[in-house]
Design an enzyme around this catalytic site. Structure first.
Site, PDB file in Angstrom:
ATOM      1  CB  THR A  25      -0.930   0.001   1.223  1.00 48.12           C
ATOM      2  OG1 THR A  25      -1.832  -1.095   1.107  1.00 48.12           O
ATOM      3  CG2 THR A  25      -1.733   1.289   1.314  1.00 48.12           C
ATOM      4  CG  HIS A 179      -5.711  -8.661   1.438  1.00 50.48           C
ATOM      5  ND1 HIS A 179      -5.146  -9.421   2.441  1.00 50.48           N
ATOM      6  CD2 HIS A 179      -5.150  -7.422   1.555  1.00 50.48           C
ATOM      7  CE1 HIS A 179      -4.295  -8.677   3.128  1.00 50.48           C
ATOM      8  NE2 HIS A 179      -4.272  -7.465   2.605  1.00 50.48           N
ATOM      9  CG  ASN A 182      -1.663  -8.532   6.449  1.00 50.59           C
ATOM     10  OD1 ASN A 182      -1.137  -9.502   7.007  1.00 50.59           O
ATOM     11  ND2 ASN A 182      -1.084  -7.882   5.456  1.00 50.59           N
ATOM     12  CE1 TYR A 184      -6.772  -3.694   6.298  1.00 50.06           C
ATOM     13  CE2 TYR A 184      -5.162  -5.255   5.457  1.00 50.06           C
ATOM     14  CZ  TYR A 184      -5.476  -4.006   5.957  1.00 50.06           C
ATOM     15  OH  TYR A 184      -4.487  -3.064   6.115  1.00 50.06           O
ATOM     16  CG  ASN A 239      -4.961  -3.823  10.185  1.00 49.06           C
ATOM     17  OD1 ASN A 239      -4.797  -2.637  10.455  1.00 49.06           O
ATOM     18  ND2 ASN A 239      -4.575  -4.344   9.032  1.00 49.06           N
TER      19      ASN A 239
END
Length: 371
Positions: A25, A179, A182, A184, A239
């Site tokens: 990112t 994805h 992490n 999400y 996260n």
């Protein structure tokens, strides 16, 4: 004995080497549209066997950070088509990482200023990245999410499907990566720390894995399993992701993926961007057992490893058969010609951390290549 620099077949993709640029990112796509800088950035790094794009939102609801790209609008798809054309012109292959951030978002980034969505209404102890009116960026606490109604979940699965289809047919990508890592949305459904549902998407390992399998099946059905990969991070705390017993959970996940014919499985070992030996729960995570669960279930996709790899560690992983592909992140930020440098064992540029997120060409497209 395989080498890091040997060509390899990965699903439907023929790669020139086993070096992968990790998704990174960079917050340089205002309006969620990749622009001229992105065209240059990815084109510069096309000597990688495979480029995995920065995480790219499948919908407006899936956005969680300022100035990250999307796949849900015509301008966004046109921007990505310019990127894929540049990569292909340079002889490279590129897949897009399909992203829904779930609770890792902020009200100001959501449609109509609404709450981010999540498996359960549990606020993450994490940050997101916002851009101020003057153009400066700052990290801010994520907003309180609302729990998804079960009736909303099929719509999000379909958002993944539509984004994948558009990525291949309109934007010209060679494949897609779901994805699932992490902290999400896909990972949030997996982890008991974020998922406290009592319906068919919560509770047991089988239920918490259901959303992931629905997404993978929808995506593979749209673009072909041989063009589909998935990223997982079994123990990362990124996260606010947490689960007290990740081994049986992720063994179940990869065993379920084994019969689905995916191109590759992308594994973040340890804490994302941190310690490779990080663990959650009482026991260290057994990555050999994890891989065996996939292979024993019929999984033939490439095993892609990531997190803290240097040239020596990567070469050993390939030579020993531990991995089929190795991803590099920060080293690719600072070294557009990383493949050549690794092959010649040349000195590497150091990344400028101050320019990782947001900004312009500085720290993005201006790193020098080796003489």
């Amino acid at each position: 004995m395989a080498s890091l620099f040997d060509p390899v077949e990965v699903g439907d993709l023929s790669l020139s080497n086993r070096i992968v640029m990790a998704p990174l990112t960079r917050n340089r796509s205002p309006g969620a549209v990749p622009g001229d800088l992105a065209v240059t950035y990815y084109g510069q790094r096309a000597s990688a066997g495979l480029l995995v794009t920065e995480a790219t939102a499948i919908s407006h609801q899936g956005q969680g950070y300022a100035d990250v790209p999307g796949l849900y609008g015509a301008d966004q798809l046109a921007g990505w088509k310019r990127v894929t054309d540049a990569v292909h012109a340079a002889g490279g292959k590129i897949v897009v990482q399909l992203w829904h951030v779930g609770r890792i978002s902020h009200d100001t980034l959501q449609p109509g200023g609404g709450k981010p969505v999540a498996p359960s209404a549990i606020r993450a102890k994490s940050k997101t990245f916002l851009v101020n009116p003057d153009g400066s960026g700052e990290f801010a606490d994520t907003s309180e999410p609302r729990a998804l109604d079960a009736g909303e979940i099929p719509g999000i699965v379909d958002d993944f499907r539509r984004a994948a289809k558009a990525a291949i047919e309109v934007a010209g990508f060679d494949g897609v990566e779901v994805h699932g890592a992490n902290g999400y949305l896909v990972d949030q459904f997996l982890r008991s720390g974020a998922n406290q549902r009592t319906d068919r998407y919560g509770g047991s390992i089988e239920n918490r894995s259901r959303f992931l399998f629905e997404v993978v099946d929808a995506v593979a059905g749209a673009v072909g399993a041989g063009r589909t990969g998935i990223r997982l991070s079994p123990v990362t705390p990124a996260n606010d992701a947490s689960d007290p017993d990740p081994q049986p959970l992720f063994n179940h996940v990869v065993a379920g993926l084994g019969g689905r014919g995916l191109a590759y499985v992308h594994i973040v070992e340890g804490a994302t961007g941190g310690a490779r030996d990080f663990q959650q729960g009482d026991e260290p995570f057994d990555y050999a057992e994890f891989k065996a669960a996939y292979r024993n279930a019929g999984g033939r996709g490439a095993w892609l490893v990531n997190n803290g790899y240097d040239r020596q560690l990567a070469e050993t992983a390939i030579a020993d058969g531990y991995a089929d592909l190795v991803a590099f992140g920060k080293l690719f930020i600072a070294n557009p010609d990383l493949v050549s440098r690794l092959k010649r064992n040349a000195a590497l540029n150091d990344p400028d951390k101050a320019t990782f997120y947001g900004g312009g060409a500085k720290g993005y497209t201006d790193y020098p290549t080796a003489a």
